[in-house]
Motif scaffolding. Sequence first.
Motif, PDB file in Angstrom:
ATOM      1  N   ASP A  87      -8.696  11.904   7.717  1.00 41.85           N
ATOM      2  CA  ASP A  87      -9.117  11.354   6.457  1.00 41.85           C
ATOM      3  C   ASP A  87      -8.956  12.548   5.302  1.00 41.85           C
ATOM      4  O   ASP A  87      -8.535  12.111   4.081  1.00 41.85           O
ATOM      5  N   ALA A  88      -9.186  13.619   5.899  1.00 44.02           N
ATOM      6  CA  ALA A  88      -9.146  14.606   4.863  1.00 44.02           C
ATOM      7  C   ALA A  88      -7.869  15.018   4.388  1.00 44.02           C
ATOM      8  O   ALA A  88      -7.524  15.296   3.278  1.00 44.02           O
TER       9      ALA A  88
ATOM     10  N   ASP B  48      -4.529   8.144   0.989  1.00 42.61           N
ATOM     11  CA  ASP B  48      -5.684   7.378   1.133  1.00 42.61           C
ATOM     12  C   ASP B  48      -5.445   6.181   0.183  1.00 42.61           C
ATOM     13  O   ASP B  48      -6.333   5.494   0.444  1.00 42.61           O
ATOM     14  N   ARG B  49      -4.769   6.338  -0.817  1.00 42.18           N
ATOM     15  CA  ARG B  49      -4.610   5.164  -1.513  1.00 42.18           C
ATOM     16  C   ARG B  49      -3.760   4.120  -1.234  1.00 42.18           C
ATOM     17  O   ARG B  49      -3.422   3.144  -1.771  1.00 42.18           O
ATOM     18  N   SER B  50      -3.045   4.203  -0.328  1.00 39.37           N
ATOM     19  CA  SER B  50      -2.038   3.521   0.555  1.00 39.37           C
ATOM     20  C   SER B  50      -2.480   2.679   1.392  1.00 39.37           C
ATOM     21  O   SER B  50      -3.378   2.864   2.030  1.00 39.37           O
ATOM     22  N   ASP B  51      -1.909   1.353   1.262  1.00 35.41           N
ATOM     23  CA  ASP B  51      -2.321   0.240   2.382  1.00 35.41           C
ATOM     24  C   ASP B  51      -1.881   0.690   3.823  1.00 35.41           C
ATOM     25  O   ASP B  51      -2.258   0.294   4.755  1.00 35.41           O
ATOM     26  N   ASP B  52      -0.711   1.646   3.992  1.00 41.78           N
ATOM     27  CA  ASP B  52      -0.589   2.296   5.324  1.00 41.78           C
ATOM     28  C   ASP B  52      -0.354   3.624   5.236  1.00 41.78           C
ATOM     29  O   ASP B  52       0.810   4.436   4.444  1.00 41.78           O
ATOM     30  N   SER B  53      -1.315   4.610   5.547  1.00 36.22           N
ATOM     31  CA  SER B  53      -1.295   5.993   5.149  1.00 36.22           C
ATOM     32  C   SER B  53      -0.228   6.700   6.112  1.00 36.22           C
ATOM     33  O   SER B  53       0.266   7.763   5.604  1.00 36.22           O
ATOM     34  N   ILE B  54      -0.163   6.284   7.434  1.00 33.65           N
ATOM     35  CA  ILE B  54       1.054   6.690   8.071  1.00 33.65           C
ATOM     36  C   ILE B  54       2.477   6.733   7.219  1.00 33.65           C
ATOM     37  O   ILE B  54       3.243   7.630   7.420  1.00 33.65           O
ATOM     38  N   ARG B  55       2.653   5.516   6.886  1.00 32.89           N
ATOM     39  CA  ARG B  55       3.872   5.244   6.246  1.00 32.89           C
ATOM     40  C   ARG B  55       3.923   6.074   4.915  1.00 32.89           C
ATOM     41  O   ARG B  55       5.190   6.825   4.711  1.00 32.89           O
ATOM     42  N   CYS B  56       2.954   6.358   4.321  1.00 30.35           N
ATOM     43  CA  CYS B  56       3.004   7.019   3.244  1.00 30.35           C
ATOM     44  C   CYS B  56       3.200   8.680   3.570  1.00 30.35           C
ATOM     45  O   CYS B  56       3.950   9.163   2.760  1.00 30.35           O
TER      46      CYS B  56
END
Length: 570
Positions: free
Chosen positions: A301-302, A310-318
């Motif tokens: 999360d950090a 953290d603002r993305s719907d898919d954080s891994i893809r981001c």
Amino acid sequence: MLPLVPLLLAAHVALAAARPPPIPTGESQQHLNVPVVDAIAPSVVELDDAWIIGRTDLTRQVDEFRGIPYASPAIRFERPRLHPPYEGNIYADAYGAACPQHQMRVPAWVNGSLRDSVNAVVSKVYELNVPQSEDCLTLNVARPSGAREDTDLPVVFFIHGGLFQIGGAASYDGAGVVSRSVELGQPIIFVSINYRWAIRSLLLMTPFGFIAGREAQDAGIANLGLQDQRLAMRWVQKYIRKFGGDPQKVTIWGQSAGATSVSLHMLANGGDTEGLFRGAVMQSGGPTTVGDILDGQTHYDALIKSTGCDRSDDSIRCLKFLPYVDMKAAIDKTPNFLGVQGMALPWLPRVDGEFLRASPQEMVRQGKVANVPFIAGNVEDEGSLFSITTRDLRTDEDVKQYLKQFILPNATDGQLRNLLRHYPSALRAGCPFGTGSDNAVGAQTKRIAAIQGDLFFHGPRRFFLKNLAVRQKAWAFVSKRLKDTPWIGAAHATDLLNSFGDGELKDYIVRFVNNLDPHGNGTMYWPMYDPAWPRALMFQDDPDVPVRVGDDDYRREALEAVGNLAGLLF
């Protein structure tokens, strides 16, 4: 006894081989500050439809094949896949690129002999004068020059260390190990690998070899660094005969993070080796308690918060598509082992329910461990290097709060008080051990060093041996050498001089790889470990008695107390 800095510098002349002239041009280049070796000739092995063109060191009579890719270029956040059949000419005369390294930051206040000692270990032992790249899943093979496809030599598979943050295969002179094996009449083949601290492509940084959290679990991308290692072992099974090796006689060997990796491969798949190895050697690493993959959620999360993902719907893809420079900046802000938290690192192997099905301690107790002979050893002052930043701790309460915040967040006050009774604040009781009131960076630093060293290194080794030596052959060692190193004593990684320099440990390991027994004529007898009378081989500074057999019973009650807290680590 020479101080550590010049000794390590001198050792690197022995540890690192010179990069040869590239075969097509004849040009030469120095590697790791070692003089270029002129006596070089090409050596060729056929793999599939390709010629792997390596180099022969005519002086040492060793063939080396460096930088062979063992995996396909990885798709981001996916497991590694074995390299497709090789084609064409592949020049294997230079080490492959190292995986990008986590930035190590020695605290600004550290200066003088303390900074020199720390930098000697971190900057020199793990020094990599090779390029860093996202494309780093390569391995290296060294063999006696006379080896051919039907020679069937035993193989040692080396996994480098670096606390899962730094390091690479190029720092370790496999050719020197092979050359010595020939001198001993015990020839072996040496394989070393690079593996991911992180995912390949533009995101090859520390977290992504051992990314944690719900997102990683859902994506099935836990423990990718261990998956890389396992894949490289399968490469050995497929191809090592072409180099003269016997795939049924493989020993896995590691130091630091590499040793921890070795222990986890012994636990993987419930102890099923899959025929990948028949023996194991661990220098300063064992089945350290690792938490569940979900325990690392706060670190994930950090990370995504610091990158804006953290603002993305898919954080891994981001994270996948972040520019490299942004990702590296975010990673370098995460804790490293020279930081105030010491060994409480964010990106480590964790229980994922697949590669690691349960905590290492629980699996050991259940006997779900590969039943193979093994060697396990420590240096005496394992925790000193990782505790220098605790100089401002003054009181018992300071120490208790430090342990609660960083190391043992799940322990109760009563458990912490009991632990501290086994680790008194008196300087003479702390690490570096046996140095009286010397080497005290701060009032509580030696105490913290003792606790960290026992929690993460001495305790796991003793636990492994105590539980397994009743059913399988095992040997233990403790290195007390370089004790007069300012501030850090016989510190973590100093035993590499013994196994890769001109030391006795190298000879014992070579014999173990051949015979699954380290003892040989002309060496100090090394008894097998017996939990009823535990003994270890002791390497010490005494020039008259450099090696002896001693009882492995130091800090027995303290290490038992540490073992009882193993499930409460971060």
